[in-house]
Enzyme design. Structure first.
Site, mmCIF file in Angstrom:
data_model
loop_
_atom_site.group_PDB
_atom_site.id
_atom_site.type_symbol
_atom_site.label_atom_id
_atom_site.label_comp_id
_atom_site.label_asym_id
_atom_site.label_seq_id
_atom_site.Cartn_x
_atom_site.Cartn_y
_atom_site.Cartn_z
ATOM 1 C CG ASN A 145 -1.863 -1.184 1.234
ATOM 2 O OD1 ASN A 145 -2.109 -1.793 0.185
ATOM 3 N ND2 ASN A 145 -2.355 -1.551 2.406
ATOM 4 C CG HIS A 152 4.079 -1.913 -4.613
ATOM 5 N ND1 HIS A 152 2.891 -2.622 -4.658
ATOM 6 C CD2 HIS A 152 5.043 -2.770 -5.027
ATOM 7 C CE1 HIS A 152 3.142 -3.851 -5.087
ATOM 8 N NE2 HIS A 152 4.449 -3.973 -5.315
HETATM 9 N N1 APR Z 1 -10.902 -7.085 4.522
HETATM 10 C C1 APR Z 1 -10.007 -8.011 4.084
HETATM 11 N N2 APR Z 1 -9.690 -8.192 2.783
HETATM 12 C C2 APR Z 1 -10.310 -7.402 1.887
HETATM 13 C C3 APR Z 1 -11.265 -6.417 2.255
HETATM 14 C C4 APR Z 1 -11.552 -6.276 3.635
HETATM 15 N N3 APR Z 1 -12.432 -5.385 4.086
HETATM 16 N N4 APR Z 1 -11.715 -5.814 1.119
HETATM 17 C C5 APR Z 1 -11.053 -6.381 0.092
HETATM 18 N N5 APR Z 1 -10.227 -7.349 0.544
HETATM 19 C C6 APR Z 1 -9.306 -8.190 -0.229
HETATM 20 C C7 APR Z 1 -9.871 -8.687 -1.544
HETATM 21 O O1 APR Z 1 -10.555 -9.932 -1.360
HETATM 22 C C8 APR Z 1 -8.577 -8.876 -2.371
HETATM 23 O O2 APR Z 1 -8.040 -10.173 -2.147
HETATM 24 O O3 APR Z 1 -8.211 -7.374 -0.578
HETATM 25 C C9 APR Z 1 -7.638 -7.820 -1.804
HETATM 26 C C10 APR Z 1 -7.441 -6.618 -2.715
HETATM 27 O O4 APR Z 1 -6.770 -7.060 -3.856
HETATM 28 P P1 APR Z 1 -6.180 -5.983 -4.889
HETATM 29 O O5 APR Z 1 -7.218 -4.949 -5.163
HETATM 30 O O6 APR Z 1 -5.580 -6.753 -6.019
HETATM 31 O O7 APR Z 1 -5.023 -5.240 -4.065
HETATM 32 P P2 APR Z 1 -3.534 -5.733 -3.808
HETATM 33 O O8 APR Z 1 -3.474 -7.221 -3.677
HETATM 34 O O9 APR Z 1 -3.001 -4.927 -2.698
HETATM 35 O O10 APR Z 1 -2.792 -5.290 -5.175
HETATM 36 C C11 APR Z 1 -1.394 -5.498 -5.212
HETATM 37 O O11 APR Z 1 -1.298 -4.440 -7.372
HETATM 38 O O12 APR Z 1 -1.947 -2.793 -8.801
HETATM 39 C C12 APR Z 1 -0.951 -3.182 -7.958
HETATM 40 O O13 APR Z 1 0.562 -1.754 -6.912
HETATM 41 C C13 APR Z 1 -0.765 -2.203 -6.846
HETATM 42 O O14 APR Z 1 -0.029 -2.665 -4.594
HETATM 43 C C14 APR Z 1 -0.977 -3.022 -5.585
HETATM 44 C C15 APR Z 1 -0.764 -4.443 -6.061
#
Ligand code: APR
Length: 228
Positions: free
Chosen positions: A89, A105
């Site tokens: 994040n 990141h």
């Molecule tokens: N509590 C727990 N988990 C949650 C919640 C919540 N309230 N809301 C969403 N999630 C979970 C979703 O199920 C999903 O698995 O959070 C995850 C979000 O996934 P992404 O949107 O893909 O985010 P992330 O995994 O952090 O992305 C990784 O991708 O685009 C790049 O640089 C960007 O750091 C980012 C990286």
């Protein structure tokens, strides 16, 4: 000495009002990655990219940590061992809750000079061509690791994965490497593995333990179980 390494993703900040990337209506449903999260996109249209991050920076600036951020900060303070937060994040919510995190990141609160690599605290609103306070080049950019660029602090992270006793992933979809591969590195060193998420993910199969639910509920409960 016990060492817990915790990888956090956008799901941790979802209940603080910051959008995730790949959930329904997420950031990558609103913007094309190639337009706003690549060096090529920045070169093509710096105004679009700078404004995309200006909007996210002011949202993150207003956001407050949720119970999950506070629980992780408590774990860092009270655990009988080391707790390393590695976050994908770019918001500052771990820090706002009193924690400290390795930002692999980058961070919205930081600006980077594309010419001399100098970093400085980002103003709330950046503009294309802002001068670097160190070398003066009109090369300021958001200090964000874009697709195709190398994530930060990878050597430190690898060293922590090598000797951690527990590896946990919280609120990440496990679709972006190298972060999505950290669980494999932890497994190779024999660590216990825990996934905390709203639902199962592409990498759920690699984890020995799973806690399903909103981070603001399952993370404090998990931290409590580690501290008692
Ligand atoms: N509590 C727990 N988990 C949650 C919640 C919540 N309230 N809301 C969403 N999630 C979970 C979703 O199920 C999903 O698995 O959070 C995850 C979000 O996934 P992404 O949107 O893909 O985010 P992330 O995994 O952090 O992305 C990784 O991708 O685009 C790049 O640089 C960007 O750091 C980012 C990286």
């Amino acid at each position: 000495m016990n060492k817990i390494v915790i990888l956090t993703g956008a799901g941790l900040s979802a209940e603080s009002g910051l959008g995730t990337f790949r959930d329904e209506g997420g950031l990558w449903a609103q913007h094309r990655i190639e337009d706003v999260a690549t060096p090529e996109g920045f070169a093509r249209d710096p105004e679009l990219v700078v404004n995309f991050y200006n909007a996210r920076r002011s949202q993150a600036h207003e956001a407050t940590p949720n119970a999950a951020h506070h629980a992780l900060a408590r774990l860092q303070k009270d655990y009988d061992g080391e707790v390393i937060l590695v976050t994908q994040n770019v918001d500052g919510l771990h820090e706002k809750a009193g924690g400290s995190a390795i930002h692999m990141h980058g961070e919205l609160a930081s600006a980077l000079c594309g010419a001399c690599d100098h970093r400085w605290p980002a103003p709330l609103e950046m503009a294309p061509g802002d001068p670097c306070p160190s070398c003066g080049a009109p090369a300021a950019r958001p200090d964000i690791v874009w697709f195709g660029e190398v994530p930060y602090h990878m050597e430190d992270i690898a060293a922590h994965l090598f000797d951690c006793t527990i590896f946990a992933a919280i609120g990440t979809s496990g679709q972006v490497y190298p972060a999505a591969g950290f669980v494999q590195e932890a497994l190779m060193n024999g660590a216990e593995t825990v996934e905390l998420n709203l639902k199962s993910t592409d990498i759920s199969g690699a984890f020995a333990q799973h806690h399903i639910g909103p981070a603001s509920e399952i993370v404090p409960a998990w931290v409590e179980s580690l501290l008692t």
